[in-house]
Enzyme design. Structure first.
Site, short mmCIF file in Angstrom:
data_model
loop_
_atom_site.label_atom_id
_atom_site.label_comp_id
_atom_site.label_asym_id
_atom_site.label_seq_id
_atom_site.Cartn_x
_atom_site.Cartn_y
_atom_site.Cartn_z
CE LYS A 211 22.31 8.06 -21.20
NZ LYS A 211 21.14 8.37 -21.92
CE LYS B 93 20.54 13.82 -16.74
NZ LYS B 93 19.29 13.88 -17.44
CE LYS C 88 13.55 8.85 -19.70
NZ LYS C 88 14.76 9.28 -20.40
N1 AQP Z 1 17.35 16.62 -14.53
C1 AQP Z 1 17.12 17.40 -15.57
N2 AQP Z 1 17.00 18.73 -15.41
C2 AQP Z 1 16.76 19.56 -16.48
N3 AQP Z 1 16.60 19.09 -17.73
C3 AQP Z 1 16.69 17.75 -17.93
N4 AQP Z 1 16.59 16.99 -19.04
C4 AQP Z 1 16.77 15.69 -18.70
N5 AQP Z 1 16.99 15.59 -17.38
C5 AQP Z 1 16.96 16.85 -16.87
C6 AQP Z 1 16.31 17.52 -20.37
O1 AQP Z 1 15.14 16.88 -20.88
C7 AQP Z 1 15.23 16.81 -22.30
C8 AQP Z 1 14.88 15.42 -22.78
O2 AQP Z 1 15.91 14.56 -22.32
P1 AQP Z 1 16.09 13.08 -22.78
O3 AQP Z 1 14.99 12.60 -23.61
O4 AQP Z 1 17.47 12.92 -23.29
O5 AQP Z 1 15.93 12.43 -21.41
P2 AQP Z 1 17.07 11.80 -20.63
O6 AQP Z 1 18.23 12.74 -20.53
O7 AQP Z 1 17.27 10.47 -21.26
O8 AQP Z 1 16.37 11.71 -19.28
P3 AQP Z 1 17.08 11.02 -18.12
O9 AQP Z 1 16.06 10.89 -17.08
O10 AQP Z 1 18.34 11.73 -17.76
O11 AQP Z 1 17.42 9.60 -18.76
P4 AQP Z 1 18.52 8.58 -18.31
O12 AQP Z 1 18.17 8.17 -16.93
O13 AQP Z 1 18.35 7.46 -19.32
O14 AQP Z 1 19.85 9.28 -18.41
C9 AQP Z 1 16.66 17.23 -22.67
O15 AQP Z 1 16.65 18.54 -23.14
C10 AQP Z 1 17.40 17.14 -21.36
O16 AQP Z 1 18.48 18.06 -21.29
#
Ligand code: AQP
Length: 349
Positions: free
Chosen positions: A129, A210, A213
């Protein structure tokens, strides 16, 4: 508001559930996607039936990346509604907003003093990040996992159902809990991660990363309409053609392996026939995608409907969240009382 609270059933008696508490959270940072669903939400919905479960919309985590304060309350509401629509039962689980329980930040500060800086700097997510930050890295991004540790330990949760990207953070919270127990006396159970099949769903447009979003084209949102879902699955990266006869599925390229993982989650009965076709070298990825897309459409259709219906009754969602915070606060307060006492912070001598 009152109507909803009246309909809330008391949490099932502790004796009827396995006595291990579950905690997990999700950021209200926009879209809730299929990766979040497969890695986290799906197992939350199962676990809540067996364990006393706390699920949290982690708004304090979300503000560590740029956000619009004017839009934020709506995003929090939407994240909560998606969770409920996807199967979190706010009567069975304690569903609440992180900032509504002030003890999260207090415990975080106390745990900060037990967390080595070097360990935080080594966190993969922090390193990733911070690479995208242009205007200086803030301490909040570095301390993000300490707040996660506070979230979990505040409820003395021992089971943390998350996606694979969070494993390192759960290991850190375990270290913090261990250090606390050693220094101040046995207080916290050591939290353990719970991963499910599909703990790392890959980006549809780039299966080396992975599903995320923040990467457009990588994800399917839980509330995408059927045509959008079909289009996104059709566009998923696979191989140019079928593999050679006798190829092994566990040696498939990441894009193909990702679709098989999704097939196993959304249409498990269809998995064997496509696995056989893969090994025989006769597979048509377009057929697999069609079956998968329809299975995802079917799974998400009720989620989408329920979400739309909840968003027409935002006060009801707010009331559910207020009730969740009311249930979380006494548990959080009791832990803090104990922690302050153990750390020598209870009043003047
Ligand atoms: N790709 C994924 N596969 C499986 N599990 C996932 N999680 C996130 N991405 C995957 C799991 O979802 C839960 C909530 O995660 P979060 O609120 O931390 O969401 P995030 O990681 O911010 O989602 P993004 O899309 O990965 O966000 P950005 O793009 O901002 O980095 C967690 O349990 C996470 O492990």
């Amino acid at each position: 508001m009152h109507k909803v609270q009246e309909r809330v059933r008391p949490a099932p008696a502790a004796a009827s559930r396995v006595p291990v508490r579950v905690f997990s959270g999700i950021q209200p940072t926009g879209v809730v996607h299929l990766g979040n669903y497969v890695g986290a939400l799906r197992q939350w919905a199962q676990l809540q039936r067996e364990h006393e479960s706390y699920f949290c919309i982690v708004d304090l985590h979300a503000i560590t990346t740029p956000y619009d304060p004017a839009q934020f309350p709506q995003q929090v509401l939407e994240a909560a509604a998606v969770n409920v629509a996807a199967g979190i039962d706010p009567q069975q689980s304690v569903l609440f907003i992180q900032s509504h329980v002030a003890e999260h930040t207090e415990l975080m500060w106390l745990l900060n003093v037990l967390t080595p800086l070097g360990q935080l700097e080594r966190m993969t997510q922090f390193k990733e990040k911070s690479r995208h930050v242009r205007a200086g890295i803030m301490a909040g991004l570095l301390n993000y996992p300490v707040l996660q540790a506070a979230d979990v330990l505040l409820y003395k949760a021992a089971l943390v159902p998350v996606g694979e990207d969070q494993v390192q953070h759960v290991e850190l919270m375990r270290d913090i809990a261990e250090r606390f127990n050693k220094q101040f006396g046995e207080t916290f159970p050591l939290p353990g991660v719970r991963l499910t099949k599909g703990a790392r769903i890959l980006a549809l447009n780039d299966p080396t990363a992975k599903m995320s979003k923040s990467v457009p084209g990588s994800y399917i949102a839980l509330v995408d309409d059927p045509e959008t879902i079909r289009k996104k699955v059709r566009a998923a990266v696979t191989d140019p053609g079928p593999p050679a006869k006798g190829s092994k599925l566990d040696e498939a390229t990441p894009g193909v392996a990702n679709l098989f993982t999704l097939l196993d989650v959304f249409a498990p009965v269809r998995h064997p026939e496509f696995a056989d076709a893969y090994q025989a070298g006769t597979i048509r990825y377009s057929d697999l995608k069609q079956v998968l897309a329809e299975a995802i459409v079917q799974t998400f259709a009720p989620v989408r409907d329920k979400y739309a219906s909840l968003m027409q009754r935002p006060d009801e969602v707010r009331a559910l969240l207020a009730h969740g915070a009311d249930r979380a606060r006494p548990v959080a307060a009791a832990t803090m009382e104990e922690v302050r006492g153990r750390m020598g912070l209870r009043g003047a001598p």
